[in-house]
Each structure stands twice: as C-alpha cells, then as structure tokens.
Design a protein around this motif. Structure first.
Motif, PDB file in Angstrom:
ATOM      1  N   UNK A 269      10.979  32.605  26.009  1.00  0.00           N
ATOM      2  CA  UNK A 269      12.645  31.885  27.027  1.00  0.00           C
ATOM      3  C   UNK A 269      13.100  30.859  26.086  1.00  0.00           C
ATOM      4  N   UNK A 270      12.364  30.768  24.736  1.00  0.00           N
ATOM      5  CA  UNK A 270      13.549  29.898  23.954  1.00  0.00           C
ATOM      6  C   UNK A 270      14.083  30.819  23.136  1.00  0.00           C
ATOM      7  N   UNK A 271      13.428  32.048  23.067  1.00  0.00           N
ATOM      8  CA  UNK A 271      14.884  33.136  22.474  1.00  0.00           C
ATOM      9  C   UNK A 271      16.144  33.426  23.062  1.00  0.00           C
ATOM     10  N   UNK A 272      15.854  32.828  24.621  1.00  0.00           N
ATOM     11  CA  UNK A 272      17.182  33.098  25.667  1.00  0.00           C
ATOM     12  C   UNK A 272      17.706  31.544  25.503  1.00  0.00           C
ATOM     13  N   UNK A 273      16.987  30.434  25.706  1.00  0.00           N
ATOM     14  CA  UNK A 273      17.645  28.732  25.891  1.00  0.00           C
ATOM     15  C   UNK A 273      17.972  28.212  25.003  1.00  0.00           C
ATOM     16  N   UNK A 274      17.057  28.161  23.803  1.00  0.00           N
ATOM     17  CA  UNK A 274      16.824  27.377  22.640  1.00  0.00           C
ATOM     18  C   UNK A 274      16.225  27.903  21.054  1.00  0.00           C
ATOM     19  N   UNK A 275      17.110  29.283  21.061  1.00  0.00           N
ATOM     20  CA  UNK A 275      17.008  29.423  19.525  1.00  0.00           C
ATOM     21  C   UNK A 275      16.522  28.770  18.718  1.00  0.00           C
ATOM     22  N   UNK A 276      17.162  28.033  18.516  1.00  0.00           N
ATOM     23  CA  UNK A 276      17.046  26.983  17.252  1.00  0.00           C
ATOM     24  C   UNK A 276      15.686  26.053  16.883  1.00  0.00           C
ATOM     25  N   UNK A 277      15.144  26.092  17.890  1.00  0.00           N
ATOM     26  CA  UNK A 277      14.062  25.572  18.222  1.00  0.00           C
ATOM     27  C   UNK A 277      12.682  26.419  17.823  1.00  0.00           C
ATOM     28  N   UNK A 278      12.817  27.720  17.864  1.00  0.00           N
ATOM     29  CA  UNK A 278      12.069  29.245  17.613  1.00  0.00           C
ATOM     30  C   UNK A 278      12.408  29.361  15.976  1.00  0.00           C
ATOM     31  N   UNK A 279      13.177  29.428  15.392  1.00  0.00           N
ATOM     32  CA  UNK A 279      13.886  28.827  13.755  1.00  0.00           C
ATOM     33  C   UNK A 279      12.887  27.572  12.979  1.00  0.00           C
TER      34      UNK A 279
END
Length: 327
Positions: A269-279
């Motif tokens: 879900x982080x890809x949908x809601x907060x992709x910056x956190x994945x980076x």
C-alpha cells in the motif's frame, strides 16, 4: 524465451509449466530486463494456489522480485539506462521466473554494488517489509526485545538482521534444527525450536519476566495467540501475514487489559499512498548492506528449470534460507 507459467491453479508442481513464449517489450515508463536472479517467495506459492491478494488472469508467470540487467527502456524512462543492474518487482502477469521480463520504472531500484546478483535479488520484498514493520509501524528502539516468528524464512530472516542492526535483542522462533542453526547465523541472540520447546516461558525467562517489546508475526494462528502471553507492557505485535494458514481472532479485551498494540502491515500500500517512503527505505537498506550489517543468506542457487520443485518445497516448509533461481 523460456518462462514458467501457471496454467491452472494448484500446488506449484501441478500448476506450473515451463514454456516457450514471446519476448516482452518495454512500453512507456517501463524497463525490459534480463533476469539475473529471482528468489522464491511465499507469495509465489500463494499465486500458484490462487490464494494471493493479487490474482492475475491465467496463464501467468509468477516471481515477485528479481535482480536484472536493463536491456531496453520505454519512452519517458529517466532513472535508468541500458546496462544498469536493478532490483525490484516485475509486472505481473509476467513475473520474474522467466529469462526476460518488464518492470515499471517506479518499481525498480539500483542494485547494491556490495551484493552479488543472488543476494541482491532477495533484498526488496523481505527487507522492505521488515524495515517498514520495525521502523515505520512499531518504531523498534535500541535495547528493546524483538520476537520474530518464522525467523528462518524470507521476511523473518530479514527482520532478524534488521532488528540486530537497530540494536535490539532478537529472539527467533523456527521449526527444526537446520532452521535453528540458520537463524543463529543470522545473528539472533536466542533461537527457539517450536517443535521441541514452548517459546512463551523461554521469552519470559530471557526478558526476566518483561516479555517481548515487539513481535514480528508472518505466521498467524497459534504463533499469534501464544505471543499475546509473552508480550511486554506497551508491546507491539505487527501482523505481516498468515503463513500458518489460520487467521487469528484477537481478543481485544486482552489487548486492553495488558496494554499492548496490534498493528497491521501491508507493504504494497505504500506504493499507492507514500511511494517516497519506499525510496527512502531502499536507500536505508542499501546503506546497511554496504556496511555489512545485513545480507540475504542464500542457501540454494538453482537453475530456472527447477522453479516448480523449489516453490513446492517452500510451500511445504522444507526449505532453509533463501532459494534463488538463476536463468
């Protein structure tokens, strides 16, 4: 090119066929990659069974992460060039268990130079899941005690290493002596074989009666239920999955009386809601890998032709460490 495809849902040995299919093409915003290494993950087993939250149309190629070499880029790609080595998630229905596949640029990351292809391929899903569980959802602190279930599995082994890197005391629960030895190699401070020992009194003894501050649970069922008996005051149980096959029903009155938190984690879900956190997570994990603090421990490197058997053994709980397939 050669690729494994699920032609009917079921256990991997029955569901998968090794077939010749057309080479893929990178469309706008995509990378065409030559697969260098692709690890087995439990979601791949669930995909074969039709039990995963994503259900691609038949036939499809499983394989949810990889390390690969970029061989072509689609229009609009700016972060990567031909020849780059990348890790990340391919685009289902054409997954990683093939000679070539495609990735959205946003789902690809630079491969750490400190890791070879096999180790790098296993860096994304397990380590990102564990990082979000420990650093985003439960806020694990230095000096706390972390209890990890299925600690010799893909996400569990990542949680052990990331917990140690964060300065926690780590207890790993595994099933069998081979997995116990593997967990010790990961750096766990205490390893418990659930087949011979009840982890609840051992956790209490190890923590001098306090209990575990954080429980990392990708298993569910009895592992969850018994964890509530050795959770610390203000402890946090993070729910990562249900590999044991049983979804527990939490007693919320018990969470209230003992003052602990039940926390869910859905990494995707982080890809949908907060992709910056994945980076940011990938940057942090790469730094830890480059420093030597973490590294996926690959126990088997197998040819692509053995995907069906390797996934079957993973689903049966007969593997130790990470299995990686090399086209």
């Amino acid at each position: 090119m050669k690729a494994w495809r699920v032609v009917e849902l079921g256990e991997p040995r029955e569901a998968l066929r090794f077939e010749e299919i057309d080479d893929p093409v990178a469309e706008a915003g995509q990378l065409l990659v030559r697969v260098l290494a692709a690890p087995a993950n439990f979601p791949d087993v669930l995909l074969c069974r039709g039990e995963y939250q994503i259900k691609p149309p038949l036939p499809f190629t499983p394989g949810v992460e990889l390390c690969g070499e970029v061989v072509a880029i689609g229009d609009g790609v700016t972060r990567f060039a031909v020849g780059d080595r990348v890790v990340g998630n391919p685009n289902l229905p054409l997954g990683a268990f093939a000679e070539y596949t495609v990735m959205d640029e946003a789902n690809a990351f630079p491969a750490p130079v400190s890791l070879d292809d096999a180790a790098a391929s296993a860096l994304v899903i397990g380590y990102q899941t564990a990082w979000f569980a420990l650093h985003r959802r439960t806020r694990l602190l230095e000096g706390e005690t972390l209890l990890v279930h299925a600690a010799a599995g893909g996400v569990g082994s990542a949680a052990v290493q990331l917990g140690k890197a964060a300065g926690a005391r780590v207890i790993g629960v595994v099933g069998g002596p081979e997995k116990a030895e593997y967990c010790r190699r990961l750096g766990a401070d205490l390893v418990i074989d659930r087949r011979t020992d009840d982890f609840v009194p051992l956790v209490k003894d190890f923590t001098e009666g306090r209990g575990a501050d954080v429980v990392f649970d990708p298993v569910g069922g009895d592992a969850y239920t018994r964890s509530t008996k050795c959770i610390a005051f203000e402890g946090r149980i993070v729910i990562v999955g249900f590999a044991g096959g049983t979804i527990p029903t939490p007693g919320l009155n018990h969470a209230l009386v003992k003052n602990y938190s039940i926390i869910g984690l859905h990494w995707g879900l982080y890809k949908q809601y907060n992709r910056q956190l994945i980076d940011e997570c990938h940057t942090a994990i790469t730094a830890l890998a480059d420093s030597g603090a973490i590294a996926p421990l690959v126990s088997e490197q197998l040819p692509l032709s053995e995907v069906a058997d390797g996934l079957a053994r993973l689903g049966e709980g007969k593997t130790v460490g990470r299995i990686v397939f090399r086209p």
